[in-house]
Design a protein around this motif. Structure first.
Motif, PDB file in Angstrom:
ATOM      1  N   VAL A 113      12.398 -22.441   3.825  1.00 43.66           N
ATOM      2  CA  VAL A 113      11.285 -23.218   3.273  1.00 43.66           C
ATOM      3  C   VAL A 113       9.994 -22.435   3.507  1.00 43.66           C
ATOM      4  O   VAL A 113       9.658 -22.119   4.648  1.00 43.66           O
ATOM      5  CB  VAL A 113      11.161 -24.603   3.953  1.00 43.66           C
ATOM      6  CG1 VAL A 113      10.010 -25.406   3.352  1.00 43.66           C
ATOM      7  CG2 VAL A 113      12.475 -25.367   3.845  1.00 43.66           C
ATOM      8  N   PRO A 114       9.288 -22.088   2.437  1.00 43.91           N
ATOM      9  CA  PRO A 114       8.076 -21.282   2.618  1.00 43.91           C
ATOM     10  C   PRO A 114       7.025 -22.026   3.445  1.00 43.91           C
ATOM     11  O   PRO A 114       6.864 -23.238   3.295  1.00 43.91           O
ATOM     12  CB  PRO A 114       7.542 -21.073   1.193  1.00 43.91           C
ATOM     13  CG  PRO A 114       8.542 -21.629   0.255  1.00 43.91           C
ATOM     14  CD  PRO A 114       9.529 -22.441   1.021  1.00 43.91           C
ATOM     15  N   VAL A 115       6.314 -21.298   4.312  1.00 43.53           N
ATOM     16  CA  VAL A 115       5.267 -21.934   5.109  1.00 43.53           C
ATOM     17  C   VAL A 115       4.128 -22.421   4.221  1.00 43.53           C
ATOM     18  O   VAL A 115       3.346 -23.280   4.612  1.00 43.53           O
ATOM     19  CB  VAL A 115       4.707 -21.002   6.213  1.00 43.53           C
ATOM     20  CG1 VAL A 115       5.695 -20.843   7.330  1.00 43.53           C
ATOM     21  CG2 VAL A 115       4.276 -19.672   5.634  1.00 43.53           C
ATOM     22  N   GLU A 116       4.049 -21.896   3.006  1.00 47.71           N
ATOM     23  CA  GLU A 116       3.034 -22.385   2.069  1.00 47.71           C
ATOM     24  C   GLU A 116       3.297 -23.857   1.751  1.00 47.71           C
ATOM     25  O   GLU A 116       2.380 -24.623   1.482  1.00 47.71           O
ATOM     26  CB  GLU A 116       3.059 -21.573   0.756  1.00 47.71           C
ATOM     27  CG  GLU A 116       2.382 -20.220   0.863  1.00 47.71           C
ATOM     28  CD  GLU A 116       3.260 -19.182   1.561  1.00 47.71           C
ATOM     29  OE1 GLU A 116       4.424 -19.491   1.916  1.00 47.71           O
ATOM     30  OE2 GLU A 116       2.766 -18.054   1.769  1.00 47.71           O
ATOM     31  N   THR A 117       4.564 -24.265   1.763  1.00 45.29           N
ATOM     32  CA  THR A 117       4.920 -25.654   1.471  1.00 45.29           C
ATOM     33  C   THR A 117       4.619 -26.557   2.668  1.00 45.29           C
ATOM     34  O   THR A 117       4.229 -27.705   2.512  1.00 45.29           O
ATOM     35  CB  THR A 117       6.428 -25.751   1.103  1.00 45.29           C
ATOM     36  OG1 THR A 117       6.656 -24.944  -0.052  1.00 45.29           O
ATOM     37  CG2 THR A 117       6.843 -27.176   0.816  1.00 45.29           C
ATOM     38  N   THR A 123       7.826 -27.468  11.090  1.00 49.15           N
ATOM     39  CA  THR A 123       8.579 -28.671  10.724  1.00 49.15           C
ATOM     40  C   THR A 123       8.418 -28.913   9.231  1.00 49.15           C
ATOM     41  O   THR A 123       7.529 -28.338   8.595  1.00 49.15           O
ATOM     42  CB  THR A 123       8.042 -29.898  11.484  1.00 49.15           C
ATOM     43  OG1 THR A 123       6.633 -29.991  11.257  1.00 49.15           O
ATOM     44  CG2 THR A 123       8.311 -29.784  12.975  1.00 49.15           C
ATOM     45  N   VAL A 124       9.297 -29.773   8.704  1.00 46.36           N
ATOM     46  CA  VAL A 124       9.222 -30.072   7.274  1.00 46.36           C
ATOM     47  C   VAL A 124       9.364 -31.582   7.057  1.00 46.36           C
ATOM     48  O   VAL A 124      10.152 -32.241   7.735  1.00 46.36           O
ATOM     49  CB  VAL A 124      10.301 -29.280   6.492  1.00 46.36           C
ATOM     50  CG1 VAL A 124      11.712 -29.649   6.935  1.00 46.36           C
ATOM     51  CG2 VAL A 124      10.162 -29.494   4.977  1.00 46.36           C
ATOM     52  N   ALA A 125       8.571 -32.109   6.140  1.00 49.07           N
ATOM     53  CA  ALA A 125       8.639 -33.532   5.793  1.00 49.07           C
ATOM     54  C   ALA A 125       9.610 -33.688   4.624  1.00 49.07           C
ATOM     55  O   ALA A 125       9.500 -32.972   3.629  1.00 49.07           O
ATOM     56  CB  ALA A 125       7.249 -34.032   5.404  1.00 49.07           C
ATOM     57  N   VAL A 126      10.584 -34.605   4.773  1.00 56.85           N
ATOM     58  CA  VAL A 126      11.596 -34.781   3.723  1.00 56.85           C
ATOM     59  C   VAL A 126      11.688 -36.244   3.327  1.00 56.85           C
ATOM     60  O   VAL A 126      11.625 -37.137   4.187  1.00 56.85           O
ATOM     61  CB  VAL A 126      12.995 -34.308   4.197  1.00 56.85           C
ATOM     62  CG1 VAL A 126      13.976 -34.298   3.030  1.00 56.85           C
ATOM     63  CG2 VAL A 126      12.922 -32.930   4.835  1.00 56.85           C
ATOM     64  N   ARG A 127      11.834 -36.480   2.033  1.00 60.46           N
ATOM     65  CA  ARG A 127      11.960 -37.853   1.558  1.00 60.46           C
ATOM     66  C   ARG A 127      12.948 -37.902   0.401  1.00 60.46           C
ATOM     67  O   ARG A 127      12.952 -37.007  -0.443  1.00 60.46           O
ATOM     68  CB  ARG A 127      10.585 -38.359   1.116  1.00 60.46           C
ATOM     69  CG  ARG A 127      10.586 -39.654   0.344  1.00 60.46           C
ATOM     70  CD  ARG A 127       9.213 -40.312   0.434  1.00 60.46           C
ATOM     71  NE  ARG A 127       8.631 -40.637  -0.857  1.00 60.46           N
ATOM     72  CZ  ARG A 127       9.000 -41.684  -1.601  1.00 60.46           C
ATOM     73  NH1 ARG A 127       9.977 -42.478  -1.202  1.00 60.46           N
ATOM     74  NH2 ARG A 127       8.389 -41.923  -2.753  1.00 60.46           N
ATOM     75  N   MET A 128      13.780 -38.947   0.356  1.00 63.75           N
ATOM     76  CA  MET A 128      14.690 -39.181  -0.767  1.00 63.75           C
ATOM     77  C   MET A 128      14.204 -40.447  -1.474  1.00 63.75           C
ATOM     78  O   MET A 128      14.472 -41.556  -1.025  1.00 63.75           O
ATOM     79  CB  MET A 128      16.128 -39.354  -0.289  1.00 63.75           C
ATOM     80  CG  MET A 128      17.140 -39.407  -1.434  1.00 63.75           C
ATOM     81  SD  MET A 128      18.812 -39.869  -0.877  1.00 63.75           S
ATOM     82  CE  MET A 128      19.337 -38.383  -0.044  1.00 63.75           C
ATOM     83  N   PRO A 129      13.457 -40.285  -2.576  1.00 67.42           N
ATOM     84  CA  PRO A 129      12.902 -41.467  -3.247  1.00 67.42           C
ATOM     85  C   PRO A 129      13.984 -42.264  -3.957  1.00 67.42           C
ATOM     86  O   PRO A 129      15.034 -41.724  -4.299  1.00 67.42           O
ATOM     87  CB  PRO A 129      11.904 -40.873  -4.248  1.00 67.42           C
ATOM     88  CG  PRO A 129      12.344 -39.469  -4.468  1.00 67.42           C
ATOM     89  CD  PRO A 129      13.073 -39.025  -3.239  1.00 67.42           C
TER      90      PRO A 129
END
Ligand code: TXA
Ligand code: MG
Length: 355
Positions: A113-117, A123-129
């Motif tokens: 996952v690019p650090v730009e994101t 850490t990374v924020a993840v959501r399944m809408p």
């Protein structure tokens, strides 16, 4: 750039015309472009979250500071493997209980996952809408979709496609119009990278609901109540900014309901005499009692879901009407009202009048 506003209701997803529209949107995403789409919370501004250049286009379109990370949206549990690692048992429990739905979970990120994101975070924020249009779009694009709310930075989040058009016309190639969203307030963010769940942003899923699945929930102290206490830095960088703000000077008026109504009417008269255009944001229960230039009810106090769904649209309307002073009734903290109060406080820049 021309911005196409493409009508796509969830009922159209399985028609030939609907499928074609979705295909075009997914194609744009795969080509590294930005497409706005409905979710159950608010409209999102989506791009391929694994592509540095696509992510950067989101920041540019929103006018967002590059250290404020994006949420990666997925449609299937399988997609988690590529973006997060060391997922705890408790994190799995929350995902199983609340996904698809209005919950974002902070996890340890994978290298890929690019650090730009992630705004430079590990850490990374993840959501399944759960919105069918969002799910189908993510599936067809075949990549995790980075998507902040589709407003310009500092504006209220969009709850209708027309709001996205107001902020994004000429900046992105396509907006999928799936009608009004259901919830109207952004997802609950829960940090699952520590021992116990920490709520970084309140939402439709309350701390009590999270605690029922994984006990020991706490709330990031930096997002509670008042303006950020000196030295306290919110763990969700976005909670730091004055968000959701209408252009007018907004005040939250708190106290026994009849005192609130009387005080608002009193101040309205004073401000009108000074030449200001004054609005009141109230509820069905008291709305008939106000005298102001603009009087809007955002729903019944018996129905917090309705209040949540109409809040941002009403704040946008205030700007359109050129309102200079806004008085808003206040709400308690029970259930969904906790998140509603948090957003109203932010919109008012934490200006509270106690009567
Ligand atoms: O309901 C929602 O969550 C909507 C829809 C489109 O899904 N999205 C949304 O995104 O509200 P955005 O970018 O407007 O808000 C994301 C929040 C920001 O406050 C950001 O700082 C925080 O999530 N965030 C993102 N990644 C994070 C991370 N790794 N750690 C802590 N906070 C993070
Ligand atoms: Mg936002």
């Amino acid at each position: 750039m021309r911005t196409d506003l493409v009508k796509l209701d969830k009922g159209d997803l399985h028609t030939a015309v609907g499928k074609e529209k979705l295909k075009q949107a997914a194609k744009l995403l795969r080509a590294g472009e930005v497409v706005a789409f409905p979710t159950e919370t608010v409209y999102g501004l989506g791009a391929n979250g694994m592509d540095v250049h696509a992510s950067l286009k989101i920041y540019e379109a929103k006018g967002r500071p590059s250290n404020n990370p994006l949420i990666l949206h997925i449609a299937e549990f399988d997609q988690l493997d590529g973006i997060a690692r060391d997922i705890s048992e408790d994190a799995w429990k929350l995902m199983k209980a609340f996904w698809p739905g209005p919950m974002t979970i902070i996890l340890h990120k994978r290298e890929e996952v690019p650090v730009e994101t992630t705004g430079g975070l590990s850490t990374v924020a993840v959501r399944m809408p759960s919105h069918p249009v969002a799910r189908e779009l993510i599936l067809q694009a075949g990549v995790p979709i980075a998507a902040p709310s589709a407003n310009k930075s500092g504006r209220p989040s969009p709850t209708e496609a027309i709001h996205v058009m107001e902020d994004m016309e000429g900046r992105i190639p396509m907006i999928l119009d799936g009608g009004k969203v259901g919830i109207g307030i952004e997802s609950t963010i829960v940090d699952m990278t520590e021992e116990k769940p920490v709520i970084l942003r309140p939402g439709f899923i309350t701390p009590e609901m999270v605690d029922e699945i994984v006990s020991g929930v706490t709330i990031d102290p930096a997002i509670m109540g008042g303006p950020l206490a000196e030295g306290l830095k919110p763990k969700a960088p976005g909670m730091m900014y004055r968000h959701y703000a209408p252009l007018g000077d907004m005040w939250l008026v708190e106290g026994a309901m009849e005192d609130v109504v009387r005080k608002i009417n009193e101040m309205t008269k004073e401000q009108q005499q000074l030449g200001y255009k004054v609005a009141v944001i109230g509820t069905d229960e008291n709305i008939g009692d106000y005298q102001a230039d603009i009087v809007r009810s955002i729903g019944s106090r018996k129905d917090p879901a309705q209040i949540g769904a109409s809040l941002y649209g009403t704040l946008r309307e205030m700007d359109q009407l050129g309102v200079q002073i806004i008085y808003a009734e206040s709400y308690g903290e029970e259930e969904f009202f906790g998140a509603i109060r948090n957003r109203i406080l932010k919109a008012a820049g934490y200006q509270v009048l106690k009567v």
